[in-house]
Scaffold this motif. Structure first.
Motif, short mmCIF file in Angstrom:
data_model
loop_
_atom_site.label_atom_id
_atom_site.label_comp_id
_atom_site.label_asym_id
_atom_site.label_seq_id
_atom_site.Cartn_x
_atom_site.Cartn_y
_atom_site.Cartn_z
N GLU A 1 0.89 -0.95 -0.49
CA GLU A 1 -0.08 0.19 0.14
C GLU A 1 0.79 1.29 0.28
OE1 GLU A 1 -3.84 1.48 2.16
OE2 GLU A 1 -2.09 0.21 3.58
N GLN A 2 2.09 1.44 0.74
CA GLN A 2 2.49 2.36 1.01
C GLN A 2 3.91 3.09 -1.01
OE1 GLN A 2 3.34 3.81 3.30
NE2 GLN A 2 1.77 3.51 4.62
N GLN A 3 4.04 1.15 -1.03
CA GLN A 3 4.73 1.33 -2.11
C GLN A 3 4.23 1.71 -3.68
OE1 GLN A 3 6.73 -2.36 -2.94
NE2 GLN A 3 7.38 -1.65 -1.26
N THR A 4 2.43 1.63 -3.54
CA THR A 4 1.83 1.49 -4.65
C THR A 4 0.91 2.52 -4.56
OG1 THR A 4 -0.32 0.07 -3.77
CG2 THR A 4 1.54 -0.15 -5.13
N ASP A 5 0.33 2.95 -3.68
CA ASP A 5 -0.79 4.19 -2.80
C ASP A 5 -1.86 3.58 -3.68
OD1 ASP A 5 -1.63 6.78 -1.19
OD2 ASP A 5 -1.00 7.28 -3.24
N SER A 6 -2.46 2.16 -3.78
CA SER A 6 -3.31 1.82 -3.37
C SER A 6 -3.72 0.47 -3.08
CB SER A 6 -3.13 1.22 -5.00
OG SER A 6 -4.18 0.49 -5.29
N ALA A 7 -4.74 0.61 -1.99
CA ALA A 7 -5.05 0.08 -1.19
C ALA A 7 -5.76 -1.72 -1.61
CB ALA A 7 -6.60 0.30 0.26
N LEU B 1 -4.12 15.12 1.13
CA LEU B 1 -3.89 16.61 1.70
C LEU B 1 -2.95 16.14 3.19
CD1 LEU B 1 -6.60 19.26 1.25
CD2 LEU B 1 -5.10 17.70 -0.09
N GLY B 2 -1.89 16.60 2.98
CA GLY B 2 0.24 17.28 3.35
C GLY B 2 0.82 15.95 3.16
N ASP B 3 1.66 15.86 3.92
CA ASP B 3 3.18 15.20 3.67
C ASP B 3 3.15 13.52 4.06
OD1 ASP B 3 5.68 14.23 3.85
OD2 ASP B 3 6.82 15.49 4.90
N ILE B 4 2.54 12.83 3.77
CA ILE B 4 1.98 11.43 4.04
C ILE B 4 3.49 10.50 4.22
CG2 ILE B 4 0.66 11.31 1.57
CD1 ILE B 4 2.53 9.78 -0.18
N ASP B 5 4.93 11.59 3.93
CA ASP B 5 6.05 10.84 4.59
C ASP B 5 5.90 11.47 5.98
OD1 ASP B 5 6.01 8.82 2.75
OD2 ASP B 5 7.27 10.44 1.54
N SER C 1 -0.85 20.75 10.28
CA SER C 1 0.15 18.72 10.22
C SER C 1 -0.26 18.12 10.20
CB SER C 1 0.41 19.45 11.99
OG SER C 1 -0.61 19.58 13.09
N LEU C 2 -1.66 18.44 9.93
CA LEU C 2 -2.31 16.74 9.69
C LEU C 2 -1.74 15.93 8.11
CD1 LEU C 2 -6.15 18.10 10.60
CD2 LEU C 2 -4.35 17.31 11.88
N ILE C 3 -1.64 14.76 7.70
CA ILE C 3 -2.07 14.22 6.32
C ILE C 3 -3.47 13.46 6.23
CG2 ILE C 3 -1.10 12.25 5.69
CD1 ILE C 3 0.43 12.54 7.51
N ILE C 4 -4.69 14.51 5.65
CA ILE C 4 -6.21 13.65 5.86
C ILE C 4 -6.04 13.42 4.24
CG2 ILE C 4 -8.48 15.14 4.98
CD1 ILE C 4 -6.20 17.21 6.21
N THR C 5 -6.82 11.99 4.43
CA THR C 5 -6.97 10.77 3.13
C THR C 5 -8.59 10.81 2.88
OG1 THR C 5 -5.58 9.69 3.17
CG2 THR C 5 -7.11 8.94 2.04
N PHE C 6 -9.55 11.96 2.00
CA PHE C 6 -10.49 11.41 1.97
C PHE C 6 -11.24 10.56 0.50
CE2 PHE C 6 -9.17 16.18 2.05
CZ PHE C 6 -10.51 16.62 3.22
N VAL C 7 -11.95 10.07 0.77
CA VAL C 7 -12.30 8.26 0.32
C VAL C 7 -13.78 8.55 0.08
CG1 VAL C 7 -10.98 7.65 1.72
CG2 VAL C 7 -12.56 7.78 2.53
N LEU D 1 -10.11 0.10 1.08
CA LEU D 1 -9.70 1.18 3.06
C LEU D 1 -10.38 0.58 3.65
CD1 LEU D 1 -7.82 3.40 3.74
CD2 LEU D 1 -9.46 4.81 2.75
N LEU D 2 -11.41 0.36 3.39
CA LEU D 2 -12.27 0.01 4.19
C LEU D 2 -12.65 -1.77 4.74
CD1 LEU D 2 -15.81 1.15 3.29
CD2 LEU D 2 -14.16 2.61 5.12
N SER D 3 -11.59 -1.95 3.93
CA SER D 3 -11.44 -3.74 4.14
C SER D 3 -10.05 -3.52 4.94
CB SER D 3 -10.73 -4.75 2.91
OG SER D 3 -12.66 -4.71 2.48
#
Length: 420
Positions: free
Chosen positions: A74-80, A400-404, A386-392, A159-161
């Motif tokens: 997931e980290q490498q592909t950014d895909s759940a 949004l934000g620095d994913i690393d 400062s937040l790392i936000i994921t809208f699904v 992602l929910l899974s």
């Protein structure tokens, strides 16, 4: 070294220690006989379950490796979805079912152990059987659910899974963890002996303990320093002992709804003392005002689930040292308050929060927000850089934000457009 394997070295150490104390301090024969009985029963339990625990440890390592691989994908592909497809869900199911079976085998051995120690022993804790069976039942339910989590075709569902797979994986790890029944409960049986020995100087006792743990005798009267492992073990014991504890029946509750919840949870977990309660699950009357101050008295809490309440504040939870999961559903949170000491995860489902922006100052690692009626109310909170936000909410990831970075990670089923 296996995390869950008990060691008869610890039992042997206690046996050596008590035997030596008995040489110094006279004690009646019946007390000595009772302690020997408990020691024998504990050694037998460890001997009879060593293979069970080894198999559970191996299963745990394999299970963790599969989850870690999925996380890496997931980290490498950014895909759940890619992560789900990389996971060996068949193996996950088999490992969970196998650990449940091992749990049942362990329960049978533990029941035999209880028969041998006798009801007058500190090690006689029949209520633990209920806790074991509860954990096994949860693991079986988790095993039945795992195959369904693989049947997804969209990023949102994937992602929910993944969230559910990880959130509920605690039921898998709880079963081998329950095997780690402490063998030092015999110290309670040995208290009369230890009281007679308490006049010895602390450094003499410490040196003796170190030698006994190593299985060696004194050489030339010298007392060696404690090893690093021994010091760490004693520090951990001190930390555990620092948790205040008292009978739950003695607690004077300020909120009757919290009292009902705590006592129901205590019955479910077989907890009699405040430091024996790891989790509370509170289903309050809908819309009922609730103050959580009483929960501060339960310092061993790890998980808190609340549903249906109008909560005045979460501030009482900030002083719980082991709390790592808070779930609030179908509720109203009147004040976030100062939660800078909090860690772990917070789940807010169909919950109205007054003062969303204060949440950015909390110490939560992750915050999941779902089924929010007014997504616009999140705007002040989610503007924090400062937040790392994921809208699904659209079925696709938008982050949004620095994913690393190391900021708080927020996942919401609101869309970016509905918030901003």
């Amino acid at each position: 070294m296996n995390s869950f394997l008990p060691s008869n070295n610890a039992v042997g150490f206690v046996r050596i220690f008590l035997s030596s104390v008995l040489l110094i301090s006279p004690l009646n024969t019946s007390a000595n006989t009772d302690i020997e009985r408990v020691l024998d029963a504990t050694e037998a339990l460890n001997d009879n379950t060593v293979n069970i625990l080894a198999d559970a440890e191996r299963n745990t390592e394999e299970f963790g490796a599969i989850l870690n691989k999925m996380d890496e994908v997931e980290q490498q592909t950014d895909s759940a979805l890619a992560a789900i497809r990389s996971g060996n869900f068949g193996k996950l199911t088999l490992l969970a079912l196998d650990n449940a079976k091992l749990g049942e085998l362990y329960v049978a051995e533990y029941q035999t152990f209880l028969k041998h120690v006798g009801q007058d022993s500190s090690c006689y804790r029949p209520h633990v059987i209920g806790e074991f069976n509860e954990s096994i039942a949860k693991l079986k339910a988790y095993a039945a659910r795992v195959p369904q989590l693989q049947a997804v075709s969209s990023e949102e569902d994937a992602l929910l899974s993944i969230m559910e797979l990880n959130l509920k994986s605690g039921s898998f790890f709880a079963v081998p963890a329950m095997f780690h029944v402490t063998t030092l409960c015999i110290v309670g049986d040995a208290e009369p002996i230890l009281e007679q020995f308490n006049a010895m100087e602390g450094d003499v006792v410490a040196g003796f303990l170190a030698q006994a743990m190593q299985g060696n005798g004194f050489e030339n009267g010298d007392i060696p320093p404690l090893s690093d492992d021994m010091i760490e073990m004693l520090e951990e014991e001190d930390a555990l002992e620092a948790i205040p504890s008292r009978p739950i029946s003695d607690i004077q509750f300020s909120d009757p709804n919290v009292e009902i919840c705590v006592k129901d949870s205590a019955e479910m977990f077989g907890a009699d003392m405040t430091d024996e309660l790891p989790e509370v699950i509170c289903d309050f009357p809908e819309g009922e005002p609730v103050a959580l101050d009483d929960l501060a008295k339960f310092q061993a809490l790890e998980h808190v689930t609340i549903e249906g309440a109008k909560i005045s504040s979460l501030s009482s939870l900030s002083g719980l040292p082991y709390l790592n999961s808070v779930v609030i559903e179908n509720s109203v949170l009147s004040s976030v308050a100062n939660l800078s000491d909090m860690g772990g995860s917070l789940v807010l489902s169909n919950t109205e929060v007054i003062g969303w922006s204060d949440l950015a100052q909390s110490g939560f690692d992750t915050v999941n927000i779902e089924q929010l009626k007014d997504c616009k109310s999140l705007s002040a909170f989610l503007k924090n850089d400062s937040l790392i936000i994921t809208f699904v909410g659209t079925g696709e990831f938008e982050t949004l934000g620095d994913i690393d970075g190391n900021g708080m990670r927020v996942v919401t089923d609101c869309t970016k457009d509905s918030v901003f």
